[in-house]
Design an enzyme around this catalytic site. Structure first.
Site, PDB file in Angstrom:
ATOM      1  N   SER A 251      -4.078   2.058   1.529  1.00 12.97           N
ATOM      2  CA  SER A 251      -4.673   2.087   0.319  1.00 12.97           C
ATOM      3  C   SER A 251      -5.410   0.797   0.110  1.00 12.97           C
ATOM      4  O   SER A 251      -5.672  -0.135   1.131  1.00 12.97           O
ATOM      5  CB  SER A 251      -3.504   1.972  -0.703  1.00 12.97           C
ATOM      6  OG  SER A 251      -2.825   0.919  -0.874  1.00 12.97           O
ATOM      7  N   LYS A 252      -6.058   0.486  -1.068  1.00 13.32           N
ATOM      8  CA  LYS A 252      -7.068  -0.510  -1.221  1.00 13.32           C
ATOM      9  C   LYS A 252      -6.244  -1.860  -1.161  1.00 13.32           C
ATOM     10  O   LYS A 252      -6.772  -2.872  -0.873  1.00 13.32           O
ATOM     11  CB  LYS A 252      -7.430  -0.423  -2.704  1.00 13.32           C
ATOM     12  CG  LYS A 252      -8.583   0.470  -2.756  1.00 13.32           C
ATOM     13  CD  LYS A 252      -9.332   0.259  -4.151  1.00 13.32           C
ATOM     14  CE  LYS A 252     -10.399   1.447  -4.464  1.00 13.32           C
ATOM     15  NZ  LYS A 252     -10.110   2.016  -5.630  1.00 13.32           N
ATOM     16  N   ARG A 253      -4.926  -1.863  -1.400  1.00 13.51           N
ATOM     17  CA  ARG A 253      -4.043  -3.159  -1.021  1.00 13.51           C
ATOM     18  C   ARG A 253      -4.154  -3.751   0.198  1.00 13.51           C
ATOM     19  O   ARG A 253      -4.117  -4.794   0.160  1.00 13.51           O
ATOM     20  CB  ARG A 253      -2.595  -2.556  -1.388  1.00 13.51           C
ATOM     21  CG  ARG A 253      -1.789  -3.343  -1.778  1.00 13.51           C
ATOM     22  CD  ARG A 253      -0.674  -2.458  -2.478  1.00 13.51           C
ATOM     23  NE  ARG A 253      -0.249  -1.531  -1.675  1.00 13.51           N
ATOM     24  CZ  ARG A 253       0.624  -1.520  -0.710  1.00 13.51           C
ATOM     25  NH1 ARG A 253       1.072  -2.707  -0.284  1.00 13.51           N
ATOM     26  NH2 ARG A 253       1.125  -0.426  -0.129  1.00 13.51           N
ATOM     27  N   HIS A 254      -4.572  -2.677   1.075  1.00 11.95           N
ATOM     28  CA  HIS A 254      -4.543  -3.332   2.450  1.00 11.95           C
ATOM     29  C   HIS A 254      -5.983  -3.838   3.061  1.00 11.95           C
ATOM     30  O   HIS A 254      -6.090  -4.599   3.860  1.00 11.95           O
ATOM     31  CB  HIS A 254      -4.194  -2.118   3.617  1.00 11.95           C
ATOM     32  CG  HIS A 254      -2.791  -1.447   3.421  1.00 11.95           C
ATOM     33  ND1 HIS A 254      -2.552  -0.372   2.767  1.00 11.95           N
ATOM     34  CD2 HIS A 254      -1.661  -2.206   3.668  1.00 11.95           C
ATOM     35  CE1 HIS A 254      -1.136  -0.109   2.899  1.00 11.95           C
ATOM     36  NE2 HIS A 254      -0.650  -1.098   3.143  1.00 11.95           N
TER      37      HIS A 254
END
Ligand code: GLU
Length: 480
Positions: A251-254
């Site tokens: 996800s964007k978190r990564h």
């Protein structure tokens, strides 16, 4: 064989979907078969034409070509689900007529109540089947109350459903454990994608469905619909979803997860294609950088890992750097130009030969095209403000010695003709410094950094005047 990629145009093409598209494309190429692009835009609120256009653009940028689709046409069209609603109605009517579907009048609130159950929250929700056996009278009453029904598929009890999966092998389900009768048409008359997907796959003559394994649990439902409608059942290949480095869903978190962002940051489509195509399997020789033709030759769905592949951002950067280094110089120069301009340098107006020389030196230090932004100043700026490392070096004893020597030389024996060739050897003679103690301070004076291109290659391109200014600048700053 015919395959299809069926994105919903509700946002950017993210890496999971890009991978599905890539694997479809490669398998189609390998088998010389057609690839269909089908736009699944039944969610009228979230689907947009902009998103659809961006999907075309991102796929084309990656180098993926499709043989049939909304933009290119084809004999199995239309290829947008929103343009096929009339078609689905015929199938729904047949399911209703033959008793395989029924109207359900339960309201959202009632379903919420059922969902909560007497214990206040069931783990997995199964529709109770309340409207399965309504009498005509009960139905009429609901209609008179103004209730708009959904259409539910009547799931037969205790029927084995085996998904023939090329990646996972046969996956067995039992119809009694797939969540009960499911909605196929919403109360506003719009069919649910999980239902029409199998109709489209059949009508578009798709023989192999390659998609993310988040769709695996939908598959028994789709196969039951196919059976009720006498539609052919395709084969499947469900691809394990991509994980981030911490093994949770990517996800964007990564980090960045849309194809568009990779393009903007200066990844090359060939590198992204190579990296994504080889997630979850290894080449015969173990080589990670392979030409597309070789990837097509070697890819095999049966060899794809059943485990979720981990997206390795570092490896992708490394691979991209390799592609940048091996790209034809003129083509990669064109790709670098917007990134150099973005960093504030006039790459579009300087002499093309000089620009290509600069790129040919700097590309070795770039993993992504935008990396050139921090390096281009070496050639374009009049004076390079020393960075922290260079500053420390220039403040040291060797630093001072070199600055004084180099200033003396540029004011006397070093001229426009000989400075690039002779500077290092003359400073060496004048200071008796050698190795790192010689090169690092000279590099700091000329480029303002401690890492970067070879000085003998860089200096002629920087030019005498700029080198002189930088030497004078360092003298004024560190030695006075
Ligand atoms: N439209 C679905 C999605 O974007 C794909 C459905 C399918 O491939 O069967 O997730």
């Amino acid at each position: 064989m015919r395959v299809r990629f069926a994105p919903s145009p509700t946002g950017f093409l993210h890496m999971g979907n890009a991978r599905t598209a890539i694997i479809n494309y490669l398998i189609a190429k390998k088998n010389s078969s057609a690839m269909v692009l089908r736009i699944e835009d039944t969610d009228r609120e979230r689907s947009t034409r902009e998103s659809e256009e961006s999907i075309y653009r991102d796929l084309a940028w990656l180098g993926i070509a499709w043989d049939e689709g909304p933009d290119v046409g084809g004999v199995y069209g239309p290829y947008r689900q929103s343009e096929r609603f009339g078609l689905y109605r015929t199938y729904t009517d047949r399911l209703m007529r033959e008793g395989n579907a029924y109207h359900c009048y339960c309201t959202r609130e009632e379903l919420e109540e059922i969902k909560k159950g007497p214990d206040g929250g069931a783990e997995s929700y199964v529709y109770s089947g309340r409207c399965r056996t309504l009498s005509d009278g009960e139905r009429k009453k609901f209609e008179a109350d103004g209730r708009k029904p959904t259409v539910r598929f009547r799931v037969p009890g205790n029927v084995p459903v085996v998904v023939q999966d090329r990646v996972k092998g046969p996956v067995e389900f039992n119809s009694s454990n797939i969540g009960g009768d499911f909605i196929i048409v919403r109360s506003d008359g719009i069919p649910v994608f999980n239902y029409i997907v199998i109709i489209d796959d059949a009508l578009m003559n798709i023989s192999l469905v390659i998609r993310g394994d988040d769709h695996l649990s939908n598959t028994p439902k789709q196969l039951l619909v196919a059976r009720a409608l006498d539609l052919p059942e395709p084969e499947y290949a469900h691809l394990p979803l991509i994980m981030g480095p911490d093994r949770s869903k990517l996800s964007k978190r990564h980090g960045i997860t849309s194809v568009e962002m990779y393009r903007k940051q200066g990844y090359l489509p060939e590198a992204l294609m190579n990296y994504m195509a080889m997630l979850g399997w290894s080449s015969e020789s173990g080589a990670e950088i392979l030409p597309l033709g070789e990837i097509v030759r070697q890819i095999d769905l049966a060899n794809l890992s059943k485990n979720a592949p981990v997206f390795d951002f570092q490896k992708l950067r490394w691979m991209n750097g390799n592609y940048i280094r091996d790209y034809p110089l003129s083509a990669v120069t064109d790709l670098f130009i917007p990134h150099i301009i973005q960093a504030g340098y006039p790459a579009d107006t300087i002499d093309r030969g000089r620009l290509e020389d600069i790129v040919s030196i700097l590309r070795k230090y770039c993993e992504i095209l935008s990396d050139i932004g921090h390096l281009a100043g070496i050639f374009f700026d009049e004076v390079c403000e020393p960075d922290e490392e260079a500053d420390t070096m220039l403040k040291s004893e060797d630093g001072g010695t070199v600055i004084r020597a180099v200033r003396g030389l540029i004011r006397s024996e070093l001229t426009e003709e000989n400075f690039a060739v002779d500077l290092i050897s003359r400073v060496k003679e004048a200071t008796s410094l050698k190795g790192k103690s010689l090169f690092m301070p000279v590099r700091a004076v000329i480029t303002g950094r401690q890492k970067g291109p070879e000085l003998d290659q860089a200096m002629p391109l920087i030019g005498y005047d700029k080198c002189k200014k930088r030497i004078e600048y360092c003298y004024a700053r560190y030695c006075t």
